[in-house]
Each structure stands twice: as C-alpha cells, then as structure tokens.
Design a protein around this motif. Structure first.
Motif, PDB file in Angstrom:
ATOM      1  N   VAL A   1      18.578   6.964   0.926  1.00 45.85           N
ATOM      2  CA  VAL A   1      17.705   6.379  -0.086  1.00 45.85           C
ATOM      3  C   VAL A   1      18.473   6.233  -1.387  1.00 45.85           C
ATOM      4  O   VAL A   1      19.054   7.198  -1.894  1.00 45.85           O
TER       5      VAL A   1
ATOM      6  N   VAL B   1       9.173   0.339  -8.316  1.00 44.69           N
ATOM      7  CA  VAL B   1       7.828   0.585  -8.841  1.00 44.69           C
ATOM      8  C   VAL B   1       6.819  -0.159  -7.960  1.00 44.69           C
ATOM      9  O   VAL B   1       6.830  -1.394  -7.891  1.00 44.69           O
ATOM     10  N   ARG B   2       5.974   0.600  -7.280  1.00 45.12           N
ATOM     11  CA  ARG B   2       5.077   0.012  -6.280  1.00 45.12           C
ATOM     12  C   ARG B   2       4.115  -1.003  -6.893  1.00 45.12           C
ATOM     13  O   ARG B   2       3.765  -2.005  -6.251  1.00 45.12           O
ATOM     14  N   GLU B   3       3.678  -0.762  -8.109  1.00 39.70           N
ATOM     15  CA  GLU B   3       2.687  -1.645  -8.734  1.00 39.70           C
ATOM     16  C   GLU B   3       3.203  -3.070  -8.916  1.00 39.70           C
ATOM     17  O   GLU B   3       2.421  -3.993  -9.132  1.00 39.70           O
TER      18      GLU B   3
ATOM     19  N   THR C   1      13.730   3.820  -5.506  1.00 37.74           N
ATOM     20  CA  THR C   1      12.301   3.690  -5.220  1.00 37.74           C
ATOM     21  C   THR C   1      11.711   2.692  -6.211  1.00 37.74           C
ATOM     22  O   THR C   1      11.455   3.044  -7.370  1.00 37.74           O
TER      23      THR C   1
ATOM     24  N   LYS D   1       0.814  -1.214   0.000  1.00 39.62           N
ATOM     25  CA  LYS D   1       0.000   0.000   0.000  1.00 39.62           C
ATOM     26  C   LYS D   1       0.851   1.269   0.000  1.00 39.62           C
ATOM     27  O   LYS D   1       0.395   2.322  -0.440  1.00 39.62           O
ATOM     28  N   ASP D   2       2.051   1.161   0.529  1.00 38.37           N
ATOM     29  CA  ASP D   2       2.898   2.337   0.699  1.00 38.37           C
ATOM     30  C   ASP D   2       4.035   2.344  -0.309  1.00 38.37           C
ATOM     31  O   ASP D   2       4.386   1.314  -0.895  1.00 38.37           O
ATOM     32  N   THR D   3       4.619   3.503  -0.512  1.00 38.04           N
ATOM     33  CA  THR D   3       5.834   3.598  -1.319  1.00 38.04           C
ATOM     34  C   THR D   3       6.975   2.939  -0.559  1.00 38.04           C
ATOM     35  O   THR D   3       7.144   3.140   0.644  1.00 38.04           O
ATOM     36  N   VAL D   4       7.761   2.140  -1.276  1.00 39.67           N
ATOM     37  CA  VAL D   4       8.885   1.428  -0.677  1.00 39.67           C
ATOM     38  C   VAL D   4      10.193   2.082  -1.126  1.00 39.67           C
ATOM     39  O   VAL D   4      10.370   2.365  -2.318  1.00 39.67           O
ATOM     40  N   LYS D   5      11.089   2.309  -0.179  1.00 40.80           N
ATOM     41  CA  LYS D   5      12.386   2.891  -0.477  1.00 40.80           C
ATOM     42  C   LYS D   5      13.488   1.854  -0.247  1.00 40.80           C
ATOM     43  O   LYS D   5      13.467   1.117   0.745  1.00 40.80           O
ATOM     44  N   GLU D   6      14.441   1.825  -1.164  1.00 42.10           N
ATOM     45  CA  GLU D   6      15.642   1.024  -0.955  1.00 42.10           C
ATOM     46  C   GLU D   6      16.679   1.921  -0.292  1.00 42.10           C
ATOM     47  O   GLU D   6      16.955   3.021  -0.769  1.00 42.10           O
TER      48      GLU D   6
END
Length: 231
Positions: free
Chosen positions: A150, A155-157, A153, A139-144
């Motif tokens: 950081v 692709v959340r999809e 980032t 559901k949230d944006t994920v950061k590496e």
C-alpha cells in the motif's frame, strides 16, 4: 439538435465463460442487449441508436435482436474494433451527418439496469457543460498499491465509480477520439479522452444497480434484481 445513442456490444465476454457472447445471454427470456436497447427505444429523448457489434455477428444481431424485438430507432449496426475504444470510434464514423452540437450518448450494451429517467439530465448536462458521466460514490476505502504494498489512501469523498451512459457534443467526442488515435493513447472510458483535451466533464449520480454484466457473479446479481422488478 438530435441525440444519438451509441451502444458498444462488441465484447467477446471471455470472463463470462459462456458459449455465446455475454450481450446475447438471456434475462427474463430476452437477450441482455435487447433489454438495454429498450431503454433507449422507449425514451422520447433519443432520436436514433447505433449498435456496435462484432463483424461476424452483425446478421445475428440484426435478426435475433433488432428485428425480432422491433427496435425501430436502430439506424445501423456497425462493426466493432479490436478494443472498446476502437469500437466507439467506428460508431462515431457512422455519423457523418451529425452537427457539432448534436449529442452523442455512449452506453454499454450489457448495462440493462440503467435508470432511463436519468437520460434527460445526462443530455442536458452534456449540452451545458460539454461532457457528462453517470457514476456513483465509492462505498469502500480505496488503496493505491504497488508491488503488493500500500502506497496511498485516496480521500474517499472525492472518488466515484464511473458508469455509462456518458454523453458529449459530437464535435467534442469526435475530436477526443481523433486525438487519442493520433497519439496512440488508450483510455479506460470515453470521458478520459475528453479530459485529455482539458475540457470539463460533469458527473451525474446514477444507481448502484447500473451494473455492467461481465462475469457469472454479475449475472447472479442481475437475476436477483429481476426478482424485484420486471424487465
């Protein structure tokens, strides 16, 4: 073809900070593990259950969970290993009579809110594809992050949170664990071991309620769920 559910319940639950291991904490008057086992005991798609417990807790598990609540499908309780991957491998070793096409379904003993209605789809997908994981889209944006910086980032999809159950033909999951042992590889879940073989693994959408109860916060959430449903 038969379907066996392996239920790893050998964790020590250090993050829970309780006096007993997390799988024996009570929800609605029954141990968490008993709620989880009931999902498979009551499913016509499951033929037998193998519980994986810490060696010293096997008698307690047998008497206070399996016998007390009448779980007739529990075929055996086997000793776990140092880590979850070792525990699952021990569970697989307790299935010498499995044929290669029989399905092995692996589910965390502290995930009592898994929708049982998913089981037919999970099993059928494992038969057709060769591997199946239940999960949910993030559901949230994920950061590496590296060294608190950081660096990317994703692709959340394309990102999903893996849950259990995870299901595979016996020949596939046994080969994956044997190879991981031989190469001293540690995966974060069983599907990651199968992926290393270059074999396909499908994703079936599960439920955000299918939480793994490992911390006091998880237990609070579980109580909230119980306020909306009966276990």
């Amino acid at each position: 073809m038969s379907t066996t559910a392996l239920i790893p319940a050998a964790g020590m639950g250090r993050r829970m900070g309780a006096s007993i291991n997390k799988q024996y904490l009570e929800l609605a008057g029954r141990p968490i593990l008993a709620h989880t086992l009931a999902l498979f005991e009551n499913s016509p798609d499951i033929d037998r259950i193998i519980v994986i417990s810490p060696q010293g807790e096997i008698p307690f598990c047998r008497e206070q969970v399996v016998s007390r609540y009448g779980f007739r499908k529990v075929h055996d309780i086997v000793a776990g290993g140092a880590e979850r991957q070792d525990s699952v491998r021990n569970g697989l070793a307790a299935l010498p009579d499995q044929s290669g096409d029989d399905i092995v379904l692996i589910h965390d003993g502290v995930r009592p809110f898994m929708p049982a209605a998913l089981l037919p789809e999970v099993i059928a997908t494992a038969q057709q594809v060769g591997g199946c994981v239940v999960g949910v889209p993030v559901k949230d944006t994920v950061k590496e992050v590296s060294d608190h910086r950081v660096i990317g980032t994703p692709v959340r999809e394309r990102l999903w949170l893996a849950q259990t159950p995870q299901a595979f033909p016996f020949s596939v999951i046994r080969r994956a664990h044997d190879r991981a042992l031989g190469e001293n590889f540690r995966g974060t879940d069983d599907a990651s071991l199968v992926e290393r073989l270059g074999l396909p693994v499908a994703m079936v959408q599960g439920s955000y309620r299918n939480i793994k109860i490992t911390t006091p916060e998880d237990l609070t959430l579980a109580y909230a769920f119980l306020g909306e449903q009966t276990l």
